[in-house]
Design an enzyme around this catalytic site. Structure first.
Site, short mmCIF file in Angstrom:
data_model
loop_
_atom_site.label_atom_id
_atom_site.label_comp_id
_atom_site.label_asym_id
_atom_site.label_seq_id
_atom_site.Cartn_x
_atom_site.Cartn_y
_atom_site.Cartn_z
CG HIS A 214 -1.71 -1.28 1.49
ND1 HIS A 214 -2.80 -1.59 0.40
CD2 HIS A 214 -1.46 -2.27 2.05
CE1 HIS A 214 -3.27 -2.84 0.97
NE2 HIS A 214 -2.34 -3.24 1.83
CB SER B 100 12.97 22.87 -14.09
OG SER B 100 12.33 24.08 -14.11
CE LYS C 117 11.21 19.49 -10.33
NZ LYS C 117 10.05 19.48 -10.17
CD GLU D 45 8.65 12.46 -14.90
OE1 GLU D 45 8.56 13.22 -15.75
OE2 GLU D 45 9.11 12.75 -13.72
#
Ligand code: ARG
Length: 469
Positions: free
Chosen positions: A166, A287, A293, A300
Site C-alpha cells: 500500500h 527545469s 530541479k 517518466e
C-alpha cells in the site's frame, strides 16, 4: 481544404489492365503504403531471391531468368542500403516498387518473378522475416537489461530497503531482492518473446493469393533457405491472420508494463522526499524555471510510452477482429503499429540497461525509512508466536508497542527492554536481536525469501540460467 498535388505518373499500375479510369490522387496516397513498408525492403529482397531460386529449381522459370533476377536484386539491395533507391508512391508499396525496378534492370526475368506468388503471401512473409529479426534484437536487449539488474542486485544483496505494501513501509527486504523481483518478470518476458518467435517463424509463401498455386512449387525448400522452422499449413490462414504480430505486441506490452512499474519506483525513490537513489544526470533534465530541479525524464517517458504500446495492441486486435477470410487490405495497417512497437521496445530496453547501471543507491536513507516505519513489527509478533502466544494476541501486543514507540518518536528496537516486556511477559532480551533489520532479513531464509544469502543464491541461479536461456 488542402490542395491536391497534380497527378505525376502516367505509367499504368501493375494491376491496371482491368480498370478504365486512373486512380484519384488522394485515393492513391490513401492506399499506398510505401512510405512506411519500405522498411521491409531487405526482407522483401531475401524472400524474392528464395522464391526465384525455388522457381528455377522446379523448372518453372529458366536458370537464366534466375541469374538475371539475382543480378538485379543485388543491384537493388545496394541501392536500398546506400539510401539511393528511388521510392515512388505511384508504385503503391515496397513490393511493387522493387519489382518495377527489377524489371527496369533485367527486363522480362523481372516480370517472371511473381509467378506462383501473390503480394498477399509475399507481404506476410516479409513481415515475418522482419519481425523475427526484430525479436532477436529485442531479446539481446532484454538480456542486457537483465545483466544490469543482476550486477546491481549483487552489489546490494544485503542492503536493507523498506519493502512496501500500500505504498507504506511494511517489512525490510534487501534492495537486491527487490531488483531480483524485476529480474524474474524479465525472465518471463524473454520466455514469452522466444515462444512467440516460434509462431512467427513459419513460411506463408506458397499460399499465393489465398488458395495456393497451380505451379509445382517446393515450399519446404524456400522455408529452409529463409531459416523458417516450417510452412504455414493452410493457405487461407497464411495470408490472412496477423495473430503473430498481435502476439508480439502483447509480449511487448507486458515488457513495457514491467519497465513502467520499475520506472514508477525509480521516480518515487529519486524524489527528494524519499531519496533512496539518484539517477545519473544523463537520464534527467533540469527545469527551465526552477533551478533546483532534476527531473527523471527517462523513467517518466518509459511510463508514458507504455501507453503507446498498449494502444498499438488494441489497434491490431481491432484491425483483425472484423476481417473475413482471407486477405483484406485492412492488413496493410498492421505495419505502423508493429514497427513502432518494436522500435519503442528496443529503444526502451537499450536505454534501461544503461539507466540501471547508472543508479546510485543511498543505503542510509533506506535504513532511516525502515526505522520510521516500524518495519520489524511482524518479526516481534512472530517471536511471540514462537514462544507460544496465539498470533492474534501477538499482533495485539506488538500493535500496542508500536503505539508506544510512536509516542516516544523512536523505533521499536529503541524501546527499553522493561517497557517492551510490559506488552508481553514473553518478551526477553533475545527479542532485541529479532527487532534489528539485519535479524529480520536473515530470518527469512528460504527459497524466494529476502535473507541476503538467499538473494545471493537467486543471483547465482539467474546468472547460470542467463548463460543457457
Ligand atoms: N501493401 C499490401 C499490404 O501491406 C500488400 C498486399 C496487397 N495485396 C493486395 N491484394 N492488395 O498488405
Amino acid at each position: 481544404m488542402a490542395e491536391r498535388p497534380p497527378a505525376q505518373d502516367s505509367t499504368p499500375k501493375a494491376w491496371s489492365g482491368r480498370f478504365s479510369e486512373p486512380v484519384d490522387e488522394l485515393v492513391k496516397r490513401y492506399t499506398a503504403s510505401v512510405s512506411f513498408d519500405r522498411r521491409l525492403a531487405l526482407a522483401d529482397i531475401r524472400g524474392s531471391l528464395a522464391h526465384a531460386r525455388m522457381l528455377a529449381r522446379q523448372g518453372i522459370i529458366s536458370d537464366a531468368d534466375r541469374a538475371d533476377i539475382e543480378r538485379g536484386m543485388t543491384t537493388i539491395r545496394g541501392e536500398v542500403e546506400r539510401g539511393e533507391f528511388v521510392w515512388s508512391v505511384d508504385d503503391e508499396d515496397v513490393h511493387l516498387n522493387i519489382e518495377k525496378r527489377l524489371t527496369a534492370l533485367v527486363g522480362d526475368a523481372g516480370k517472371r518473378l511473381h509467378t506462383g506468388r501473390s503480394r498477399n503471401d509475399q507481404v506476410a512473409t516479409d513481415v515475418r522475416l522482419w519481425l523475427r529479426e526484430a525479436i532477436d534484437d529485442i531479446l539481446a536487449a532484454v538480456r542486457a537489461c537483465q545483466s544490469s539488474l543482476l550486477d546491481l542486485a549483487e552489489a546490494h544483496a544485503a542492503t536493507p530497503l523498506p519493502g512496501f505494501t500500500h505504498l507504506q513501509v511494511a517489512q525490510p527486504v534487501t534492495f537486491g531482492h527487490h531488483l531480483m523481483a524485476y529480474f524474474e518478470m524479465s525472465r518471463r518476458d524473454a520466455a514469452r518473446l522466444a515462444d512467440c518467435r516460434r509462431r512467427v517463424n513459419q513460411l506463408p509463401l506458397g499460399a499465393a493469393a489465398l488458395a495456393g498455386t497451380t505451379f509445382p512449387i517446393d515450399r519446404e525448400s524456400v522455408a529452409a533457405e529463409l531459416g523458417f522452422d516450417g510452412v504455414c499449413a493452410n493457405s487461407l490462414d497464411a495470408v490472412s491472420d496477423r495473430d503473430f504480430a498481435i502476439e508480439f505486441t502483447a509480449c511487448a506490452a507486458l515488457v513495457m508494463m514491467h519497465l513502467s512499474r520499475l520506472s514508477e519506483e525509480l521516480i518515487l525513490w529519486m524524489n527528494p522526499a524519499v531519496g533512496f537513489i539518484d539517477l545519473a544526470d544523463r537520464f534527467c533534465t533540469g527545469s527551465s524555471i526552477m533551478p533546483q530541479k532534476k527531473n527523471p525524464d527517462v523513467p517518466e517517458l518509459v511510463r508514458g510510452k507504455t501507453g503507446r504500446v498498449n494502444g498499438h495492441l488494441v489497434a491490431l486486435l481491432t484491425l483483425m477482429k472484423g476481417q473475413p477470410l482471407a486477405y483484406n487490405k485492412d492488413n496493410q495497417e498492421d505495419k505502423e503499429p508493429l514497427f513502432d512497437t518494436a522500435d519503442t521496445l528496443l529503444d526502451t530496453l537499450t536505454i534501461f540497461a544503461d539507466l540501471v547501471r547508472g543508479i546510485r543507491v543511498k543505503p542510509e536513507a533506506m535504513r532511516a525509512a525502515l526505522a520510521r516505519g516500524f518495519a520489524t513489527a511482524t518479526d516481534l509478533a512472530d517471536y511471540l508466536v514462537k514462544k507460544g502466544l496465539p498470533f492474534r494476541d501477538a499482533h495485539e501486543a506488538v500493535a500496542r508497542a508500536v503505539r508506544a514507540a510512536e509516542e516516544r518518536g523512536c523505533d521499536l528496537a529503541e524501546l527499553p527492554l522493561d517497557l517492551l516486556a510490559g506488552f508481553s511477559p514473553l518478551i526477553e532480551a533475545d527479542a532485541l536481536q529479532v527487532l534489528t533489520v539485519e535479524g529480520s532479513l536473515a530470518a527469512r531464509d528460504h527459497v524466494g525469501g529476502t535473507a541476503p544469502r538467499q538473494v545471493m543464491a537467486a543471483i547465482a541461479r539467474a546468472r547460470a540460467a542467463l548463460g543457457t536461456d
